[in-house]
Each structure stands twice: as C-alpha cells, then as structure tokens.
Design an enzyme around this catalytic site. Structure first.
Site, short mmCIF file in Angstrom:
data_model
loop_
_atom_site.label_atom_id
_atom_site.label_comp_id
_atom_site.label_asym_id
_atom_site.label_seq_id
_atom_site.Cartn_x
_atom_site.Cartn_y
_atom_site.Cartn_z
N ARG A 167 18.60 133.90 51.14
CA ARG A 167 19.88 133.58 50.67
C ARG A 167 18.68 133.17 48.93
O ARG A 167 17.74 133.17 49.34
CB ARG A 167 19.53 132.21 50.99
N ARG A 199 18.54 117.06 60.17
CA ARG A 199 18.91 117.62 58.41
C ARG A 199 20.26 116.99 58.61
O ARG A 199 20.21 116.97 57.08
CB ARG A 199 18.76 119.34 58.66
N CYS A 220 17.28 126.86 55.62
CA CYS A 220 17.99 127.44 56.92
C CYS A 220 17.65 128.57 57.21
O CYS A 220 17.81 129.41 56.28
CB CYS A 220 19.78 127.31 56.96
N LYS A 245 26.68 115.74 53.03
CA LYS A 245 25.13 115.86 52.73
C LYS A 245 24.93 116.72 51.55
O LYS A 245 24.82 116.78 50.30
CB LYS A 245 24.97 116.76 53.85
N ASN A 246 26.24 117.95 50.97
CA ASN A 246 26.17 118.94 50.45
C ASN A 246 26.07 118.46 49.07
O ASN A 246 26.91 118.96 48.03
CB ASN A 246 27.14 120.14 50.66
N ASP A 283 30.67 126.72 57.55
CA ASP A 283 29.66 125.54 57.92
C ASP A 283 29.71 124.79 59.36
O ASP A 283 29.50 124.41 60.29
CB ASP A 283 29.67 124.43 57.45
C1 UD1 Z 1 26.25 125.40 50.08
C2 UD1 Z 1 25.65 124.52 51.06
C3 UD1 Z 1 25.91 125.58 52.08
C4 UD1 Z 1 26.77 125.97 52.47
C5 UD1 Z 1 27.20 127.40 51.44
C6 UD1 Z 1 28.50 128.02 51.39
C7 UD1 Z 1 24.63 122.76 50.07
C8 UD1 Z 1 22.69 121.82 49.70
N1 UD1 Z 1 25.01 123.89 51.41
O1 UD1 Z 1 24.41 126.89 49.87
O2 UD1 Z 1 25.83 124.97 53.96
O3 UD1 Z 1 26.63 126.94 53.93
O4 UD1 Z 1 26.89 126.47 50.20
O5 UD1 Z 1 29.58 127.38 51.95
O6 UD1 Z 1 25.21 123.13 49.66
N2 UD1 Z 1 23.92 133.80 47.17
C9 UD1 Z 1 23.17 135.68 46.30
N3 UD1 Z 1 22.33 134.70 45.40
C10 UD1 Z 1 22.40 133.55 44.43
C11 UD1 Z 1 23.49 132.56 45.53
C12 UD1 Z 1 23.94 132.74 46.46
O7 UD1 Z 1 23.28 136.47 46.97
O8 UD1 Z 1 21.68 133.77 43.29
C13 UD1 Z 1 24.07 134.62 48.46
C14 UD1 Z 1 24.31 134.18 49.57
O9 UD1 Z 1 22.69 134.97 49.69
C15 UD1 Z 1 25.01 133.38 50.53
C16 UD1 Z 1 26.44 133.96 49.66
O10 UD1 Z 1 26.03 133.84 48.78
O11 UD1 Z 1 25.26 134.66 50.79
C17 UD1 Z 1 27.00 132.25 49.41
O12 UD1 Z 1 26.05 131.12 48.97
P1 UD1 Z 1 25.76 129.58 48.60
O13 UD1 Z 1 27.65 129.49 48.00
O14 UD1 Z 1 25.52 130.35 46.97
O15 UD1 Z 1 25.45 128.68 49.43
P2 UD1 Z 1 24.46 127.45 49.23
O16 UD1 Z 1 24.91 126.45 48.32
O17 UD1 Z 1 22.99 127.61 49.43
#
Ligand code: UD1
Length: 458
Positions: free
Chosen positions: A145, A420, A140, A46-47, A328
């Site tokens: 986030r 999802r 989610c 998915k990701n 995850d």
């Molecule tokens: C992706 C995955 C999700 C997985 C996560 C971590 C997808 C669609 N989703 O989510 O399933 O659990 O990686 O492996 O690929 N953060 C900030 N600022 C930002 C971006 C992130 O503070 O601009 C924080 C987030 O709040 C979170 C952490 O960084 O606490 C990790 O987020 P991130 O690695 O960006 O996860 P996603 O890409 O949202």
C-alpha cells in the site's frame, strides 16, 4: 497493560502498549447452524473516526467527536495523538481532543507501523507546524500500500519531501493552494490533501478525488471548524485555504462496512437482520447485489433490513472506489456466494493480495479458485468447521461469518485483526442469536475444549 497516556484521562482503559497490538490476542469460537434475527445499532465508521481524530490536530482548541467506535485502531490513533503531545480523553463513545500549542513534529515508528491509517496525521501536522517527521506506515496484509499520491500531492502544495532511514520528512515555509490531480481516487491521499489544503494560501482543487462517504464526513468536520470546502463527495474538491480553524463538535457517520458485515451474517443462515444508523445510499450497490442474489432488502431512512427465505443465486462482483462495490466487503460476500447455486466471479480492483483469506475459506469447504485479481466462487458448498487463521481485518470477519453456517465448531485465530475494526463483534452477533465466543489467547484451544470453557471477553 502499560499505558502511554500522559495522565488526566478518564474512561479510557484499553490503552495499548507503545510496542503495538499483541500478535496473539486470542480467537473467536463459532458454533454453526443458528439463524440470525434481530437489530444491530451500528457503531461509528472506523474509516471516518480515524481521520476526524487526525483533523483535530489542525486547531489548538478542543474538539469533541461522538459515536467513536471502541476498537483497537481507534485506541492506536489515540496513542499516536498522545505521542504528539495532544490531550485525549475517551469516555464512552465520545472523544475529546485538544492539540494545544505544544504539538510535536514527530510520529514514532512504534505506533505508525501498527496502523497504516496513522499516515493521515501527515497533512494536518505539516499544515499546523510547517514540518513533520513520520515513520513509513504498516497496516493490513493486503498488498504493497503505497503513499506516493499523498507525497506528490503535498509537494504540489509546496512541501519538501525527503525519505531517510524509514522516515518521511516534510517541511515548508508556507503551503500554497494548487490543482492536484490524483492518479487514482485514493481515500487516504484525498484526506491528507484535504486537511493540508485548509492551511494552504489560496485555492486548492483535488481532481479525481475519492468520493467515499467518509470523505464527505471529513469535509463536514473541517467545515464545522471554519474551513471552506466545496465538492466533497464528487471527484473535484475545492478548498479555499488559510482560514484559522477552531474547535468543534461532531458525530461520526455510521460504519457502512460494519452494516454490510451484519447483513451478510444474517443472509448466510437465511435470517432476518436490520441494521440501524446508516443511510442506505452509502451501500447502494452492495444492497443491489444482495437483492440480485435473492436476499430481500427493505430500506428505511436510516436503516436496512435483509431477510432471506429462498435459495441464493450467483452474481459477479467487481470492487471499485465508491460508489462501486466496497473492497472492504469483498471477503465477507465471498462466503455468501459460496452458498449460492452456481458460479460467481469476483474481481478485486482496489488492492493487490486481497484474496489472502481464500485458502482459509477453502479449508472450511468453500470452492474458490483465484487467478491474479479474479476469484471464481463455485457453489453451493456445505461448510464444515475447523481451526482457521484470520489473515487480516475483513478476512477475519469473513471467517467468522463462514463459521455461522459451518457444521460443528470453527475456531478463528488471530482475533486481534478483527478487534481492529469491529466493536463488540461477538456480543452483537450473540444478540442476533449466533453462538459466538471471544476467547483469550491463553485459554484452552478448540481441540481440547468442550465448548463450555470458552470465556467471553467483552
Ligand atoms: C482506505 C480504507 C480501507 C479501504 C480503502 C479503499 C481507511 C483507514 N482505510 O484505505 O479500509 O479498503 O480506503 O476503499 O480509511 N495507492 C497508491 N498510492 C498512494 C495511495 C494509494 O498506489 O499514494 C493505491 C493503494 O496501494 C491501493 C489503492 O491505491 O491499491 C487504494 O488505496 P486508498 O484508496 O488510498 O486506500 P487507503 O486510504 O489506504
């Protein structure tokens, strides 16, 4: 169901209405006690699939992506692309995406709010058009986030960022390569920047980049479109931007989170499950932890087998960005730890509020207490079935797994969360010998059912 498709589409019937995923989309009913055994062919990740779909915006030419999972997050992304004026055809597991020359610069609130991952269209849109307007994302229920790393990174590449009335507005005359150090190896920020950097003049270096296998898959996809990328999978990714990108064909990597979910589903009931399609190194630390718990692991080139005959031992687990233990799989592994003889400590380092499933697991008989980002899991516990509510995608999968070993029947409501991210979840578990049924929202609740009235959806 009303479709938002622009027509000319074949084989794609699960269109979602433009107002998003239904809130009350049914439930899973699980009768516990079956021992799972057999093989699972994994769907595409998915990701990764969601990001490859977004990357297809970078060229007007058609792109063909295979092994795409038929899950609602993918259907939502199909609608996001269509709302931008892109032609999308989804036949079997193959997506054909042609962004053409009439790409719209605005991703609507109604779609983006239903899925946070839609934010990855931001980088490709600003790269292609020099502007983009995107609703602030939803997603989610696992903590606030943020997207500050995405926006700061795009600013470094020369984009102007304004936030007004719940929308992010990006604009630039031309993106320019830069060194972009990330505060944290965010998966989404690395992906957005990687895609934007393919259009930025000169070299971009993303430092402290995420190293997930899905980043490597995206880089391979972009390279097959003509981009010049080095270092994907390491914490320093170099992109020589400004080359014209063309159409391509690509197969999505297999879903490592789906793999881990089925391996845990087998292990909870002392079963014997093999998953196929994934290289074991994508799940290295996860497999090591299962082994330490007393699960026997056999690795093939593209398969993993988990079997168990003895008792489970407690282990401590800390989630971290890849190659750390994947957040995850944290909820699902807590079910396994609940059956182990002793105390395990689980530390969640990636997301806030990611213990939201704990209360529901405890209602099934687990003994989990939380304090901040630590959970103490005490076992062994005998689980008993009841009605529970899936709080999110992975928490929902954990509740289904708990239902597999709970005495009696467990009804997991909020099935749309699970839809999802898991293709044919009930069917795949049933093929392994589980007694799992996916029930429509308007069918008889567990309290009034004899078990025979439950109807399988897929
Ligand atoms: C992706 C995955 C999700 C997985 C996560 C971590 C997808 C669609 N989703 O989510 O399933 O659990 O990686 O492996 O690929 N953060 C900030 N600022 C930002 C971006 C992130 O503070 O601009 C924080 C987030 O709040 C979170 C952490 O960084 O606490 C990790 O987020 P991130 O690695 O960006 O996860 P996603 O890409 O949202």
């Amino acid at each position: 169901m009303k479709s938002t498709s622009a027509g000319g589409v074949s084989g794609y019937t699960e269109s979602y209405p433009v107002d998003g995923i239904p809130e009350n989309s049914g439930r899973f009913v699980v009768r516990g006690g079956a021992r799972l055994a057999g093989d699972v062919v994994l769907a595409g990740a998915k990701n990764s699939a969601l990001k490859l779909m977004a990357a297809s915006l970078l060229t007007p030419e058609p792109c063909v992506i295979s092994r795409v999972p038929r899950i609602t997050d993918v259907f939502t992304m199909v609608e996001v692309l269509r709302s931008l004026g892109v032609a999308v055809d989804f036949e079997g597991d193959e997506l054909r995406i042609a962004a053409g020359d009439g790409l719209s610069d605005c991703a609507p609130y109604e779609l983006v709010r239903t899925m946070r991952a839609s934010i990855v269209v931001m980088g490709p849109m600003v790269a292609r058009l020099g502007r983009a307007t995107i609703a602030m994302p939803g997603g989610c229920n696992i903590g606030p986030r943020r997207i500050d790393f995405h926006l700061r990174g795009l600013e470094k590449l020369g984009a102007r960022v304004e936030i007004e009335h719940g929308f992010i507005k990006l604009s630039c005359d031309r993106l320019r390569g830069a060194v972009v150090p990330l505060d944290y190896p965010s998966v989404g920020a690395t992906e957005n920047l990687l895609m934007a950097a393919t259009a930025a003049e000169g070299e971009t270096v993303i430092e402290n980049a995420a190293r997930e296998p899905e980043i490597v898959d995206l880089a391979e996809y972009l390279s097959s479109m003509g981009a010049c990328i080095e270092g994907a999978g390491t914490s320093s990714v170099h992109v020589q931007g400004g080359r014209p990108l063309h159409g391509t064909q690509h197969q999505v990597i297999a879903d490592r989170i789906e793999a881990g979910t089925y391996l845990i589903a087998g292990a909870v009931g002392a079963g014997d499950v093999t998953v196929h399609g994934l290289e074991p190194h994508h799940l290295e630390l996860f497999l090591t932890k299962l082994h330490l718990m007393g699960v026997e692991i056999q690795e093939g080139k593209h398969s993993m087998r988990a079997s168990r005959s003895g008792p489970l031992r407690p282990v401590d687990i800390s989630t971290l960005p890849h190659p750390g233990f994947p957040t995850d799989l944290q909820a699902q592994v807590m079910v396994l730890l609940s059956l182990a003889d002793g105390t395990s400590i689980v530390t969640e380092n990636v997301f806030e509020n990611r213990f939201v499933v704990v209360d529901e697991l405890n209602r099934l008989g687990a003994g989990i207490t939380t304090s901040g980002h630590h959970a103490v899991v005490t076992g062994p516990r005998a689980l008993t079935g009841t009605v529970v509510e899936a709080p999110d995608l992975r928490g929902g999968a954990a509740l289904v797994i708990a239902g597999l070993v709970a005495e009696g029947s467990t009804e997991i409501r909020g099935a749309h969360h699970i839809d999802r991210g898991y293709e044919g979840f009930a069917d795949k578990l049933t093929a392994l010998g589980a007694n799992v049924t996916r029930v429509q929202a308007d069918e008889t609740p567990l309290a009034r059912t004899t078990g025979a009235s439950a109807r399988t959806l897929r």
